[in-house]
Design a protein around this motif. Structure first.
Motif, PDB file in Angstrom:
ATOM      1  N   LYS A 347       0.879  -1.181   0.000  1.00 44.63           N
ATOM      2  CA  LYS A 347       0.000   0.000   0.000  1.00 44.63           C
ATOM      3  C   LYS A 347       0.906   1.216   0.000  1.00 44.63           C
ATOM      4  O   LYS A 347       1.893   1.253   0.744  1.00 44.63           O
ATOM      5  CB  LYS A 347      -0.854   0.019   1.266  1.00 44.63           C
ATOM      6  N   GLU A 366      -7.436   4.689   3.088  1.00 44.77           N
ATOM      7  CA  GLU A 366      -6.759   3.505   3.606  1.00 44.77           C
ATOM      8  C   GLU A 366      -7.541   2.209   3.313  1.00 44.77           C
ATOM      9  O   GLU A 366      -6.977   1.203   2.899  1.00 44.77           O
ATOM     10  CB  GLU A 366      -6.544   3.691   5.119  1.00 44.77           C
ATOM     11  N   GLU A 367      -8.875   2.262   3.509  1.00 42.80           N
ATOM     12  CA  GLU A 367      -9.630   1.002   3.316  1.00 42.80           C
ATOM     13  C   GLU A 367      -9.640   0.603   1.834  1.00 42.80           C
ATOM     14  O   GLU A 367      -9.686  -0.585   1.502  1.00 42.80           O
ATOM     15  CB  GLU A 367     -11.044   1.056   3.926  1.00 42.80           C
ATOM     16  N   ARG A 370      -6.326  -1.037   1.190  1.00 41.62           N
ATOM     17  CA  ARG A 370      -6.302  -2.393   1.736  1.00 41.62           C
ATOM     18  C   ARG A 370      -7.078  -3.354   0.834  1.00 41.62           C
ATOM     19  O   ARG A 370      -6.614  -4.445   0.532  1.00 41.62           O
ATOM     20  CB  ARG A 370      -6.891  -2.397   3.147  1.00 41.62           C
ATOM     21  N   ARG A 371      -8.230  -2.892   0.371  1.00 48.63           N
ATOM     22  CA  ARG A 371      -9.044  -3.763  -0.489  1.00 48.63           C
ATOM     23  C   ARG A 371      -8.301  -4.068  -1.794  1.00 48.63           C
ATOM     24  O   ARG A 371      -8.215  -5.211  -2.237  1.00 48.63           O
ATOM     25  CB  ARG A 371     -10.389  -3.066  -0.770  1.00 48.63           C
ATOM     26  N   ASP A 449       0.512  -5.762   4.866  1.00 51.96           N
ATOM     27  CA  ASP A 449      -0.859  -5.295   4.776  1.00 51.96           C
ATOM     28  C   ASP A 449      -1.849  -6.403   4.409  1.00 51.96           C
ATOM     29  O   ASP A 449      -3.032  -6.179   4.316  1.00 51.96           O
ATOM     30  CB  ASP A 449      -0.959  -4.234   3.659  1.00 51.96           C
TER      31      ASP A 449
END
Ligand code: SAM
Ligand code: SF4
Length: 567
Positions: A347, A366-367, A370-371, A449
């Protein structure tokens, strides 16, 4: 007698640096300890590539704040990339630190530690920043001291890193390395060849040449310009050396002469780590990588034409500034098109001092990062498993590295340090480990991550275990403290190694595929033929067919399974 405790976070360069620092301190009579309470000198060799790694170092160093109050004679040093990047600012965040030493001053550590002890004054030794002088001045402020080696600090006795270049001049907009490691400088081929001979004389069979952009290597000596292809030709016939690898390659510098040298030199690994970083031209341009997807495709075609069957792995950054969903899908498409052996996915982490930090907004939440990270890894795992499946029923030759991580971790007498070590694997920077000795499980680790369930079975073992606050690896019988303790000499010397009972071993093929199989630990450091029965995305699972008994191996090596069709 002084006692040193050292923790290493980061890439293979840092591992090698720790090897050299320990060698220098040992020469001054220091003994290594794995117990920080026994030490009078604590060193933290650090990484700045992502913010995560820096947080870990601060939390590691913070653990010794109270210890220092009780033991004021303790010398605590922060060394390496973070030291070069943050310099005196480290004293503000961690006032109990005594010593800050950048990547270019590591050779001074023994003197600086003594100075702190004698004067109790804080010491700082760092190189010039990139804008603080001409190229030559800045380059000159980064010293080299590679020939000093300490064999006991190596990830394994038969595998060694050899640095052929320092620094980096590519200036990708997201990356701190050109600042923390300074200008790109190649080492003399004569010195490198001498170092390889010395390593071979110590029993090393596989060497990995290191450079941030290793295929940009060039050095003028004896009136001749030497490229990487010339260098590997020069060291290829070093008696005792069976395998030669190099990492990390830069796509634009993957010249045809290099590919032809790999084709013509049988000891060269048919494996290349050539990070693409992104599948979208717009993003590649923002990253200032200097190539387009079409350029990369052309390079891949040349690799496959000249080196059929060569394995290629990559790094990817997800969530870089301005990455749209559509752009991200192009990274997925690139993994499907190029069918990398494996990819390390990160990331984006904004790094002060980089161009991207100055110029672009870190606008991917951020999400979402991450996805995307997980999605990309899932696609890579699917491809890796399909490609590994092609090996089922085939025989592969592996260089046996030692007990697999599972053997060591699941052993009933597993000690606390081993648990620490296992948990550490997820904390390390896995990027450079793809092909590297000593990082074999780490090689297949997802980035920090990535969710544990996406890792291969070997990885899951480690991810199930408790966390340790630092990126540190230990092994019970050795003071080697490094994230690369994976196949450390100490691990080889541990009880499991000596008892002769078959256990799960691991090794690598010439194409850098990880293979696990049953065998006696004494096979470590030798070549074995394995028939592959099953695969995971990260590993080939097989059985030993025959084992080549060689003059250099220790004692009789049994043929464990005679395969019906084997010659
Ligand atoms: N020199 C190598 C190259 O150009 O491929 C890479 C060296 S870098 C230490 C290892 C990897 O970390 C890079 O390939 C990149 O994917 C990743 N990386 C570097 N800077 C990053 C950042 N700011 N955020 C996230 N990942 C980063
Ligand atoms: Fe960083 Fe590698 Fe780019 Fe150099 S080539 S700036 S080390 S990512």
């Amino acid at each position: 007698m002084h006692r040193l405790y050292i923790e290493t976070v980061g890439c293979q360069m840092n591992v090698l640096d720790s090897e050299l620092v320990v060698a220098a301190l040992r020469q001054r009579g220091y003994e290594l300890t794995e117990d920080p309470k026994q030490a009078d000198t604590l060193l933290f060799n650090t990484c700045s590539v992502r913010e995560n790694a820096e947080h870990k170092t601060y939390s590691s160093v913070g653990r010794f704040k109270y210890g220092k109050r009780k033991k004021p004679d303790l010398v605590i040093g922060v060394i390496g990339c973070m030291a070069q990047k943050d310099q005196e600012r480290i004293f503000e965040k961690a006032p109990h630190v005594d010593l800050i030493v950048g990547t270019g001053q590591l050779a001074e550590i023994p003197d600086l530690v003594e100075k702190v002890r004698a004067t109790r004054k804080k010491q700082v030794a760092v190189s010039l920043a990139r804008k603080e002088g001409s190229w030559a001045e800045v380059a000159g402020s980064f010293e080299s001291y590679d020939p000093l080696r300490d064999p006991t600090m190596r990830p394994s006795p038969w595998q060694a890193f050899v640095r052929i270049m320092f620094g980096c001049d590519k200036f990708c907009t997201y990356c701190v390395v050109p600042s923390t490691r300074g200008p790109e400088q190649s080492r003399s081929p004569r010195e490198i060849a001498r170092e390889v001979e010395l390593l071979a004389a110590q029993g090393v069979r596989e060497i990995t040449l290191l450079g941030q952009t290793v295929n940009s290597y060039k050095y003028s000596e004896d009136g001749q310009q030497h490229r990487l292809s010339d260098l590997i030709a020069r060291i290829h016939d070093t008696p005792g050396i069976d395998r030669i690898k190099f990492v990390t390659s830069f796509p634009k510098d993957m010249t045809t002469d290099l590919l032809e040298a790999i084709r013509d030199l049988p000891k060269c690994s048919r494996y290349l780590h050539v990070p693409l970083q992104h599948g979208c031209d717009e993003q590649l341009k923002r990253m200032k990588r200097g190539y387009t997807l079409a350029d990369y495709r052309e390079m891949m075609q040349r690799i496959h034409n000249i080196l059929p069957g060569c394995a290629v792995s990559s790094d990817f950054i997800v969530g870089f500034c301005g990455e749209t969903e559509e752009g991200f899908q192009k990274s997925i498409a690139a993994i499907r098109e190029f069918r990398f052996k494996n990819s390390f996915i990160f990331k984006y982490s904004p790094r002060p001092g980089t161009k991207a930090y100055e110029l672009f907004v870190d606008d991917v939440p951020e999400e979402v990062k991450r996805r995307r990270n997980n999605e990309l890894l899932a696609v890579q795992n699917e491809i890796s498993e399909e490609d590994n499946a092609e090996f089922i029923g085939r025989r592969v030759e592996v260089l046996v590295e030692g007990p697999s991580k599972r053997s060591r971790i699941s052993s009933s007498d597993r000690s606390e340090p081993e648990r620490d070590f296992a948990s550490t694997l997820r904390d390390t920077d896995p990027s450079p480990v793809a092909s590297l000795p000593g990082w074999h499980q780490g090689a297949e680790l997802p980035s920090p991550d990535v969710a544990p369930e996406q890792a291969g079975p070997e990885t899951l073992v480690s991810l199930d275990l408790g966390t340790r606050p630092s990126g540190m690896a230990r092994s019970p019988s050795s003071p080697l403290l490094s994230t690369t303790g994976e196949t450390s000499l100490s691990a080889m010397n541990s009880q499991t190694v000596h008892d002769g009972t078959p256990i799960q071993l691991m090794g690598r093929t010439l194409c850098d595929r990880i293979v696990v199989f049953q065998g006696t630990p004494r096979l470590a450091g030798t070549l074995a033929e394995i028939e592959v029965d099953d695969v995971t995305p990260t590993t080939l699972l097989g059985r030993m067919v025959t084992h080549r008994v060689e003059p250099r191996s220790h004692g009789l090596l049994p043929i464990l399974t005679e395969h019906p069709g084997s010659a």
